[in-house]
Every structure is written in structure tokens, then in C-alpha cells.
Design an enzyme around this catalytic site. Structure first.
Site, PDB file in Angstrom:
ATOM      1  N   ARG A 176       1.101  -1.469   0.206  1.00  0.00           N
ATOM      2  CA  ARG A 176       0.046   0.281  -0.021  1.00  0.00           C
ATOM      3  C   ARG A 176       0.747   1.316  -0.337  1.00  0.00           C
ATOM      4  O   ARG A 176       1.751   1.710   0.242  1.00  0.00           O
ATOM      5  CB  ARG A 176      -0.923  -0.322   0.998  1.00  0.00           C
ATOM      6  CG  ARG A 176      -2.272  -0.853   1.239  1.00  0.00           C
ATOM      7  CD  ARG A 176      -3.475  -0.708   2.063  1.00  0.00           C
ATOM      8  NE  ARG A 176      -3.620  -2.029   2.303  1.00  0.00           N
ATOM      9  CZ  ARG A 176      -4.259  -1.622   3.365  1.00  0.00           C
ATOM     10  NH1 ARG A 176      -5.508  -1.401   3.939  1.00  0.00           N
ATOM     11  NH2 ARG A 176      -5.308  -2.865   2.859  1.00  0.00           N
TER      12      ARG A 176
ATOM     13  N   HIS B  32     -12.385  -9.718  10.096  1.00  0.00           N
ATOM     14  CA  HIS B  32     -12.549 -10.553   8.167  1.00  0.00           C
ATOM     15  C   HIS B  32     -13.321 -11.599   9.112  1.00  0.00           C
ATOM     16  O   HIS B  32     -12.690 -12.562   9.859  1.00  0.00           O
ATOM     17  CB  HIS B  32     -10.758 -10.372   8.679  1.00  0.00           C
ATOM     18  CG  HIS B  32     -10.296  -9.651   7.617  1.00  0.00           C
ATOM     19  ND1 HIS B  32     -10.494  -9.625   6.409  1.00  0.00           N
ATOM     20  CD2 HIS B  32      -9.755  -8.559   8.156  1.00  0.00           C
ATOM     21  CE1 HIS B  32      -9.389  -8.187   5.750  1.00  0.00           C
ATOM     22  NE2 HIS B  32      -8.901  -7.666   6.214  1.00  0.00           N
TER      23      HIS B  32
ATOM     24  N   LYS C  24      -2.811  -6.754  -3.343  1.00  0.00           N
ATOM     25  CA  LYS C  24      -3.114  -7.963  -2.176  1.00  0.00           C
ATOM     26  C   LYS C  24      -2.947  -9.265  -3.752  1.00  0.00           C
ATOM     27  O   LYS C  24      -3.337  -9.418  -4.716  1.00  0.00           O
ATOM     28  CB  LYS C  24      -4.588  -8.210  -1.397  1.00  0.00           C
ATOM     29  CG  LYS C  24      -4.340  -7.201  -1.053  1.00  0.00           C
ATOM     30  CD  LYS C  24      -6.289  -7.433   0.141  1.00  0.00           C
ATOM     31  CE  LYS C  24      -6.115  -6.055   1.166  1.00  0.00           C
ATOM     32  NZ  LYS C  24      -7.371  -6.414   1.466  1.00  0.00           N
TER      33      LYS C  24
ATOM     34  N   ASP D 109     -12.511  -2.524  -0.762  1.00  0.00           N
ATOM     35  CA  ASP D 109     -12.766  -4.106  -1.775  1.00  0.00           C
ATOM     36  C   ASP D 109     -13.730  -4.518  -1.336  1.00  0.00           C
ATOM     37  O   ASP D 109     -13.213  -5.764  -1.486  1.00  0.00           O
ATOM     38  CB  ASP D 109     -11.108  -4.422  -1.705  1.00  0.00           C
ATOM     39  CG  ASP D 109     -10.731  -4.610  -0.261  1.00  0.00           C
ATOM     40  OD1 ASP D 109     -11.057  -4.191   0.311  1.00  0.00           O
ATOM     41  OD2 ASP D 109      -9.915  -6.024  -0.455  1.00  0.00           O
TER      42      ASP D 109
ATOM     43  N   ASP E 109     -16.591  -1.949   3.609  1.00  0.00           N
ATOM     44  CA  ASP E 109     -15.415  -1.584   3.587  1.00  0.00           C
ATOM     45  C   ASP E 109     -14.855  -1.509   1.773  1.00  0.00           C
ATOM     46  O   ASP E 109     -15.478  -1.547   0.778  1.00  0.00           O
ATOM     47  CB  ASP E 109     -13.741  -2.204   4.067  1.00  0.00           C
ATOM     48  CG  ASP E 109     -13.331  -3.486   3.048  1.00  0.00           C
ATOM     49  OD1 ASP E 109     -14.219  -3.961   2.866  1.00  0.00           O
ATOM     50  OD2 ASP E 109     -12.051  -4.010   3.628  1.00  0.00           O
TER      51      ASP E 109
ATOM     52  N   ASP F 108     -14.161  -7.166   1.248  1.00  0.00           N
ATOM     53  CA  ASP F 108     -13.663  -8.311   1.685  1.00  0.00           C
ATOM     54  C   ASP F 108     -14.048  -8.613   3.643  1.00  0.00           C
ATOM     55  O   ASP F 108     -13.674  -9.374   3.909  1.00  0.00           O
ATOM     56  CB  ASP F 108     -12.478  -8.607   1.602  1.00  0.00           C
ATOM     57  CG  ASP F 108     -11.309  -7.241   2.233  1.00  0.00           C
ATOM     58  OD1 ASP F 108     -11.685  -6.822   2.723  1.00  0.00           O
ATOM     59  OD2 ASP F 108      -9.573  -7.659   1.695  1.00  0.00           O
ATOM     60  N   ARG F 109     -14.653  -6.735   4.215  1.00  0.00           N
ATOM     61  CA  ARG F 109     -15.341  -7.077   5.095  1.00  0.00           C
ATOM     62  C   ARG F 109     -16.476  -6.306   5.257  1.00  0.00           C
ATOM     63  O   ARG F 109     -16.655  -5.467   4.382  1.00  0.00           O
ATOM     64  CB  ARG F 109     -14.546  -6.381   5.971  1.00  0.00           C
ATOM     65  CG  ARG F 109     -12.610  -6.684   5.614  1.00  0.00           C
ATOM     66  CD  ARG F 109     -12.133  -5.778   7.442  1.00  0.00           C
ATOM     67  NE  ARG F 109     -11.906  -4.581   7.074  1.00  0.00           N
ATOM     68  CZ  ARG F 109     -11.344  -3.365   7.637  1.00  0.00           C
ATOM     69  NH1 ARG F 109     -11.400  -4.089   8.626  1.00  0.00           N
ATOM     70  NH2 ARG F 109     -11.027  -2.929   7.034  1.00  0.00           N
TER      71      ARG F 109
ATOM     72  N   SER G 190      -7.858  -1.443  -0.174  1.00  0.00           N
ATOM     73  CA  SER G 190      -8.616  -1.391   0.814  1.00  0.00           C
ATOM     74  C   SER G 190      -9.621  -0.145   1.035  1.00  0.00           C
ATOM     75  O   SER G 190     -10.816   0.638   0.301  1.00  0.00           O
ATOM     76  CB  SER G 190      -8.029  -2.435   1.820  1.00  0.00           C
ATOM     77  OG  SER G 190      -9.059  -2.732   2.358  1.00  0.00           O
ATOM     78  N   HIS G 191      -9.498  -0.155   2.214  1.00  0.00           N
ATOM     79  CA  HIS G 191     -10.085   1.066   3.192  1.00  0.00           C
ATOM     80  C   HIS G 191      -9.567   2.594   3.590  1.00  0.00           C
ATOM     81  O   HIS G 191      -9.745   3.367   3.522  1.00  0.00           O
ATOM     82  CB  HIS G 191     -10.344   0.635   3.878  1.00  0.00           C
ATOM     83  CG  HIS G 191      -8.994   0.608   5.421  1.00  0.00           C
ATOM     84  ND1 HIS G 191      -9.151  -1.221   5.405  1.00  0.00           N
ATOM     85  CD2 HIS G 191      -8.517   1.302   6.504  1.00  0.00           C
ATOM     86  CE1 HIS G 191      -7.929  -1.067   6.029  1.00  0.00           C
ATOM     87  NE2 HIS G 191      -8.248   0.038   6.858  1.00  0.00           N
TER      88      HIS G 191
END
Length: 448
Positions: free
Chosen positions: A13, A326, A108, A241, A239, A243-244, A98-99
Site C-alpha cells: 500500500r 474479516h 493483495k 474492496d 469497506d 472483503d469486510r 482496501s479501505h
């Protein structure tokens, strides 16, 4: 541009283009293939403004090093994990930050079976190769880049985790935060009987409404207000992407991730009696006690997706949940998903025939948690030693991940941050008074 500091414990990142640009992305794609020698990988991207050109550069780099690239396009992170497993590929790269705020880019990275590549599992080797000058791929036959539509198979897979017929026509507020959930959810929602109040579903990498990080209270204000205003049965925030996912109950209360883990574990163990469930060192006692009561086997684990995914494979665990939102599923390549927990929660509330706040009430009346409290410190190791000397005699000490102390009626975990000189405190007690007392005592030692 490729700053060494963008390589984190679990992913990559950095600020675009000052810390990572397309040339850097090309170098990372090439270095990944040089390091792991996959024959074919998936590449996906999120909705950030820089993501199309960054994903194209990653694909070019990977192909130049000899790998075939399956371009799955604009997808959520979990869809790259799914593609790697479903298409039996040998790796995958998701271009996402992501966030993080809009100026960031990142990646990732996973290997075969959607196993994560992190700081201690190859990411630093990729960094070393990418930073080295010269074309290490000289003489390689370039790979092919092709596009593949994985959407129909992904929708079928996530819906297979629930009995769609059991879902009631609940009223649900969803805050997609202009992230990938806004693209991912519509084909799932059209197969469900629920009434959805859709908020910020247009993917927009400038995040015009709020940052896509529901862990920050200021980013939750909108959905909390909207759930109350709409008289909804529950609210769900994703979030960037996707994934959460994070839940708000029918009264507008934010639901802690450990309580979500406990609820989901209970419903999963009901289907798979004796199933092993992973939970992290920060979690409320609600998690192992609920799992045991349901007939499952709770397994305590270090924080971090790499540790969860490896341990789930070792143990054959059916599910894992982290306080940070997660949630991992054996039947989803042991990968984390934001959409599957959302579906499971719809099914759970429907089957119970109770309000989510009522389902959660026993937890709120029995377990009193601080949430995560972060404090900058000058000397992390020294402070952990001070905490051990002061509070260790009160209970059992563990160093599985940071410092944990388990006493009869309270427990805590204090972990150093992976990226900055911070200590993260999570503490729980069996009464609100004791929780506040122990919290203040511990923070006094950390902050003095």
C-alpha cells in the site's frame, strides 16, 4: 516509482503516484512471477481512479516474466481469491488499497489455493526482485493475457452458503461507501426477497461521501442514522474492496466483530457439529463460550489473515472470524469474504424470528468490552514488559500475539502495530465497572 516502505506485513500500500506508480506495478508483477514461477495468475482491480492503469501494468509485468494472466476485471478482493481457487490458477494479484483514502493504491497477492503472500511468506523477496535493476526475464517467452467473466460462478458460490428460501423479506440498509460492494451486491440481491435501501452503490474511487473504512466511527455515522430513520431490521457497511462487512442492529447500535463471529460460528456449527472455529486473541469470551455451547471447537489464533488461512488449512477449520471484520470460510478457499457473512446474517435473523438487537442482548448483558484502544508509545518492548510485570500476576500470561493476560473475571490483549509505534489494547470484563477500572489501570501504565 517503487518505495520500499509500501511493502507491509500483509500487502502492498502506498500513495499514487508518489510512492507507487505503473512502472513500479510492472516491476512487482514481473518480480512475483520470477519469484514463484506460476504458470497462470488472476489479476483484478478495484474502483480507484488509478486501478485500471495499475492493473494493466501488473498484467504486463507478469506476462513479460512468462505467466499467463487471467484478467477478471473490476471485482472485489474476494472475487480474485475465488478465481484463483475456481480456475485452479497458481496465484493472483488484486490491485486495491482496501479501505485507505483515495490517494492510495496497492495490491493483495496470493499463491495457489488463495494462500496469502505476506512479509514472512515471500513479499519481501518480491520487493528485493522488484527493486533490483535490469530485466531478469530476458529470454522468457511472454505469457498471454485473456479476460474471463467469473461473476455468475461467484454469485452461485456465495449464495450456496445459505438456504435462500429461509430468508424473510427483511428491510436492510446497505452502505457500499462507493466501493466494490456497489458492483458486487446487485446480482446477489436480485435473488433475495429482502427490501434494500441502497446507499452509495456507485463505485467511485474519489469516495465523495465518506472513506470506505467502517471501523472509524465517523464513517459509521451515516448508516447508524439511516437504519434508525428507515426503521430497518439491520444495516450493513462494507469497506472499499468489500472483503469486510460490518453490522448495525435495528436500534442503530454498531455490532462488535467478536459478537458477529460468535453468531456466525453458532449458525455454522449447527450445520457442522463438532466443527473447528478460529478466533483471534482480541476477541470477547463470548466467542469461545458460544462455540463450545453450540458443540464446536474454538481455536485461539494470532491476528492476521495469513495466520488464519494457514491455520485453517492445518486444522481443517470450517470458519474463522477476526474482531476487525474479516471472516474466513473453508469452502471459499479458506479466504475471507464480505458478502458471505452478510448472507449468513440475513439467514440467521430470518430463522430466529427475532430482532438482531434481541439476539445480541445476552452478549451485551454479559460481556463488557472496550473495543480497540490505540496509544502511540516510544518503546514498545519496554512498555509490554511493564504491563506484564504489573498485570501478569493477576492471571495467566500468553505471548501468542503481543501480551495477553487472562484473569478470572477480566482479560486483555495488548499488541504492537505492524506499521507504526502503537500499542493496541483490547480488554473485557464481566461487569461494566470492572471493565472501566481495568481499562483505566492498563491505559495509565501504557500512557505514563
Amino acid at each position: 516509482m517503487l518505495e520500499p516502505k509500501i511493502f507491509k506485513a500483509y500487502d502492498i500500500r502506498g500513495i499514487y503516484p508518489d510512492e507507487l506508480d505503473e512502472d513500479g506495478a510492472y516491476a512487482i508483477g514481473r518480480a512475483y512471477v520470477d519469484e514463484f514461477e506460476p504458470r497462470a495468475i488472476a489479476v483484478g482491480r478495484d474502483m480507484r481512479v488509478s486501478s485500471p492503469s495499475m492493473a494493466e501494468a501488473v498484467s504486463r509485468g507478469a506476462a513479460a516474466a512468462g505467466a499467463d494472466v487471467v484478467d477478471v476485471g473490476l471485482v472485489g478482493t474476494e472475487m480474485v481469491y475465488f478465481a484463483v481457487g475456481e480456475l485452479e490458477l497458481e496465484g493472483g494479484i488484486m490491485v486495491t488499497a482496501s479501505h485507505n483514502p483515495k490517494e492510495y493504491t496497492g495490491m493483495k497477492i496470493v499463491r495457489r489455493g488463495a494462500l496469502p503472500v505476506g512479509g514472512d511468506s515471500g513479499l519481501l523477496d518480491i520487493r528485493a526482485r522488484a527493486m533490483a535493476l535490469g530485466d531478469t526475464s530476458e529470454g522468457q517467452s511472454p505469457g498471454q493475457v485473456r479476460q474471463e467473466d467469473i461473476w455468475p460462478r461467484w454469485v452461485d458460490r456465495v449464495l450456496s452458503f445459505i438456504d435462500v428460501e429461509a430468508v424473510q423479506p427483511l428491510r436492510v440498509v446497505i452502505d457500499a461507501a462507493n466501493g466494490m460492494a456497489g458492483a458486487m451486491l446487485p446480482p446477489v440481491l436480485e435473488r433475495l426477497p429482502i427490501e434494500v435501501v441502497r446507499c452509495f452503490f456507485e463505485p467511485d474511487g474519489t469516495f465523495p461521501n465518506h472513506e470506505p473504512n467502517p471501523l472509524l466511527p465517523e464513517n459509521r455515522e451515516f448508516i447508524i442514522g439511516k437504519v434508525t430513520e428507515e426503521g430497518a431490521d439491520l444495516g450493513v457497511a462494507f469497506d472499499g474492496d468489500a472483503d469486510r462487512c460490518f453490522f448495525v442492529d435495528d436500534t442503530g447500535e454498531f455490532v462488535p466483530g467478536d459478537f458477529v463471529t460468535a453468531l456466525l460460528a453458532e449458525s455454522i456449527v449447527a450445520r457442522e457439529p463438532g466443527g473447528k472455529i478460529l478466533y483471534d486473541v482480541r476477541a470477547s469470551w463470548a466467542v469461545p463460550e458460544t462455540i463450545e455451547r453450540a458443540g464446536g471447537v474454538p481455536l485461539l489464533n494470532r491476528v492476521g489473515h495469513a495466520f488464519f488461512k494457514h491455520r485453517m488449512r492445518e486444522e481443517g477449520a470450517v470458519f474463522g472470524g477476526e474482531v476487525s471484520g474479516h471472516y474466513y470460510f473453508r469452502d471459499f478457499s479458506q479466504a475471507d469474504s464480505g458478502v458471505i457473512p452478510f448472507l449468513l446474517m440475513l439467514e440467521l435473523v430470518s430463522k430466529r424470528g427475532q430482532k438482531l438487537s434481541e439476539i445480541l442482548r445476552p452478549y451485551g448483558e454479559q460481556y463488557f468490552i472496550t473495543g480497540e484502544l490505540n496509544t502511540p508509545v516510544d518503546d514498545v518492548a519496554l512498555k509490554l514488559q511493564e504491563l506484564k510485570e504489573r498485570f501478569g500476576p493477576e492471571g495467566t500470561v500468553s505471548h501468542l500475539d503481543g501480551l495477553s493476560v487472562d484473569a478470572k473475571d477480566w482479560h486483555m490483549n495488548v499488541r504492537p502495530s505492524n506499521t507504526e509505534p502503537l500499542l493496541r489494547l483490547n480488554l473485557e470484563a464481566l461487569s461494566p465497572e470492572l471493565m472501566e477500572q481495568k481499562r483505566d489501570q492498563v491505559l495509565q501504565v501504557i500512557r505514563k
